[in-house]
Design a protein around this motif. Structure first.
Motif, PDB file in Angstrom:
ATOM      1  N   VAL A 118      11.998  19.921 -18.495  1.00  0.00           N
ATOM      2  CA  VAL A 118      12.387  21.109 -19.256  1.00  0.00           C
ATOM      3  C   VAL A 118      12.679  22.180 -18.205  1.00  0.00           C
ATOM      4  O   VAL A 118      11.758  22.667 -17.544  1.00  0.00           O
ATOM      5  CB  VAL A 118      11.264  21.548 -20.220  1.00  0.00           C
ATOM      6  CG1 VAL A 118      11.635  22.837 -20.928  1.00  0.00           C
ATOM      7  CG2 VAL A 118      10.965  20.443 -21.218  1.00  0.00           C
ATOM      8  N   PRO A 119      13.969  22.519 -17.996  1.00  0.00           N
ATOM      9  CA  PRO A 119      14.344  23.420 -16.894  1.00  0.00           C
ATOM     10  C   PRO A 119      13.592  24.755 -16.886  1.00  0.00           C
ATOM     11  O   PRO A 119      13.304  25.289 -15.822  1.00  0.00           O
ATOM     12  CB  PRO A 119      15.844  23.642 -17.098  1.00  0.00           C
ATOM     13  CG  PRO A 119      16.291  22.452 -17.878  1.00  0.00           C
ATOM     14  CD  PRO A 119      15.125  22.056 -18.736  1.00  0.00           C
ATOM     15  N   GLU A 165       4.683  22.318 -11.222  1.00  0.00           N
ATOM     16  CA  GLU A 165       4.469  22.190  -9.780  1.00  0.00           C
ATOM     17  C   GLU A 165       4.019  20.776  -9.425  1.00  0.00           C
ATOM     18  O   GLU A 165       4.108  20.369  -8.269  1.00  0.00           O
ATOM     19  CB  GLU A 165       3.424  23.204  -9.312  1.00  0.00           C
ATOM     20  CG  GLU A 165       3.919  24.637  -9.363  1.00  0.00           C
ATOM     21  CD  GLU A 165       2.864  25.624  -8.862  1.00  0.00           C
ATOM     22  OE1 GLU A 165       1.891  25.200  -8.208  1.00  0.00           O
ATOM     23  OE2 GLU A 165       3.041  26.818  -9.146  1.00  0.00           O
ATOM     24  N   SER A 166       3.549  20.026 -10.402  1.00  0.00           N
ATOM     25  CA  SER A 166       3.084  18.654 -10.170  1.00  0.00           C
ATOM     26  C   SER A 166       4.215  17.637 -10.162  1.00  0.00           C
ATOM     27  O   SER A 166       4.003  16.482  -9.789  1.00  0.00           O
ATOM     28  CB  SER A 166       2.072  18.258 -11.257  1.00  0.00           C
ATOM     29  OG  SER A 166       0.952  19.094 -11.208  1.00  0.00           O
ATOM     30  N   ASP A 167       5.416  18.031 -10.574  1.00  0.00           N
ATOM     31  CA  ASP A 167       6.545  17.102 -10.589  1.00  0.00           C
ATOM     32  C   ASP A 167       6.823  16.579  -9.185  1.00  0.00           C
ATOM     33  O   ASP A 167       6.724  17.311  -8.203  1.00  0.00           O
ATOM     34  CB  ASP A 167       7.813  17.788 -11.111  1.00  0.00           C
ATOM     35  CG  ASP A 167       7.799  18.032 -12.605  1.00  0.00           C
ATOM     36  OD1 ASP A 167       6.799  17.685 -13.257  1.00  0.00           O
ATOM     37  OD2 ASP A 167       8.789  18.580 -13.116  1.00  0.00           O
ATOM     38  N   PRO A 170       6.134  20.399 -20.634  1.00  0.00           N
ATOM     39  CA  PRO A 170       5.222  21.486 -21.009  1.00  0.00           C
ATOM     40  C   PRO A 170       4.050  21.037 -21.877  1.00  0.00           C
ATOM     41  O   PRO A 170       2.967  21.629 -21.829  1.00  0.00           O
ATOM     42  CB  PRO A 170       6.131  22.464 -21.762  1.00  0.00           C
ATOM     43  CG  PRO A 170       7.482  22.225 -21.184  1.00  0.00           C
ATOM     44  CD  PRO A 170       7.532  20.745 -20.888  1.00  0.00           C
ATOM     45  N   SER A 171       4.206  19.968 -22.634  1.00  0.00           N
ATOM     46  CA  SER A 171       3.121  19.444 -23.474  1.00  0.00           C
ATOM     47  C   SER A 171       2.029  18.771 -22.646  1.00  0.00           C
ATOM     48  O   SER A 171       0.966  18.450 -23.165  1.00  0.00           O
ATOM     49  CB  SER A 171       3.676  18.412 -24.455  1.00  0.00           C
ATOM     50  OG  SER A 171       4.113  17.263 -23.734  1.00  0.00           O
ATOM     51  N   GLY A 172       2.306  18.535 -21.367  1.00  0.00           N
ATOM     52  CA  GLY A 172       1.394  17.771 -20.525  1.00  0.00           C
ATOM     53  C   GLY A 172       1.768  16.303 -20.444  1.00  0.00           C
ATOM     54  O   GLY A 172       1.179  15.551 -19.674  1.00  0.00           O
ATOM     55  N   LEU A 173       2.760  15.874 -21.255  1.00  0.00           N
ATOM     56  CA  LEU A 173       3.211  14.484 -21.199  1.00  0.00           C
ATOM     57  C   LEU A 173       3.715  14.184 -19.789  1.00  0.00           C
ATOM     58  O   LEU A 173       4.584  14.875 -19.272  1.00  0.00           O
ATOM     59  CB  LEU A 173       4.335  14.221 -22.202  1.00  0.00           C
ATOM     60  CG  LEU A 173       4.934  12.812 -22.168  1.00  0.00           C
ATOM     61  CD1 LEU A 173       3.933  11.782 -22.683  1.00  0.00           C
ATOM     62  CD2 LEU A 173       6.211  12.752 -22.985  1.00  0.00           C
TER      63      LEU A 173
END
Length: 165
Positions: free
Chosen positions: A32-33, A38-40, A49-52
């Motif tokens: 999601v732009p 930061e974990s990507d 954003p959902s944590g998925l």
């Protein structure tokens, strides 16, 4: 957003057997732009954003497996033929998936299950089937969709090759 597991083909734009480059591009398209985590890690995993968490596993320049990790809020859903694999209790997922295809307890981990004909693997760190407040053991934490033979031992791989010829 709904992510429909379609074994043995893939999920969303990620297709088992696609090149590493194509898999990286497909994985990037799931970000999601406006909310990049930061974990990507490009070419490895993204967090929505959902944590998925959506992770790819490549070998020999080919996508072999896709793993999805349980989102926090259920704004993203991961479905297998209408079964929400992260919103339903693990035992109910096993029962409902078992109505569609054989599913068995992982011989090395009694909290996890594998649908070998599809190569779907459902994981949680421990079983807490009668304790809904213990979310990590009550629900599955991740699901892996992989190419047929992904878990094969060398002997099983040789047998699979012999059967297909």
């Amino acid at each position: 957003m709904d992510f429909d597991l379609a074994p043995p083909n893939g999920v969303g734009p990620l297709r088992i057997g696609m090149t590493r480059h194509a898999a990286n591009t497909a994985l990037d398209s799931l970000r999601v732009p406006s909310a990049i985590s930061e974990s990507d890690r490009s070419g490895q995993h993204v967090f929505r954003p959902s944590g998925l968490m959506i992770s790819i596993h490549c070998a020999r320049d080919m996508l072999e497996a896709i793993e999805l990790g349980r989102p926090s809020p259920q704004t993203d859903r991961v479905l297998f033929q209408g079964v929400d694999v992260f919103a339903l209790p693990a035992r109910e997922v096993v029962w409902r998936v078992g109505e569609l295809t054989p599913i068995e307890e992982d011989p090395d981990d009694d909290a996890s299950f594998i649908a070998p004909d599809l190569l779907l693997s459902f994981w949680r760190p421990f079983a807490a089937d009668h304790e809904p407040e213990e979310e990590q053991g009550y629900y599955f934490s991740s699901v892996l969709l992989a190419r047929p033979g992904y878990y094969d031992t060398p002997a099983q791989a040789a047998e699979r090759l012999q059967q297909s010829s």
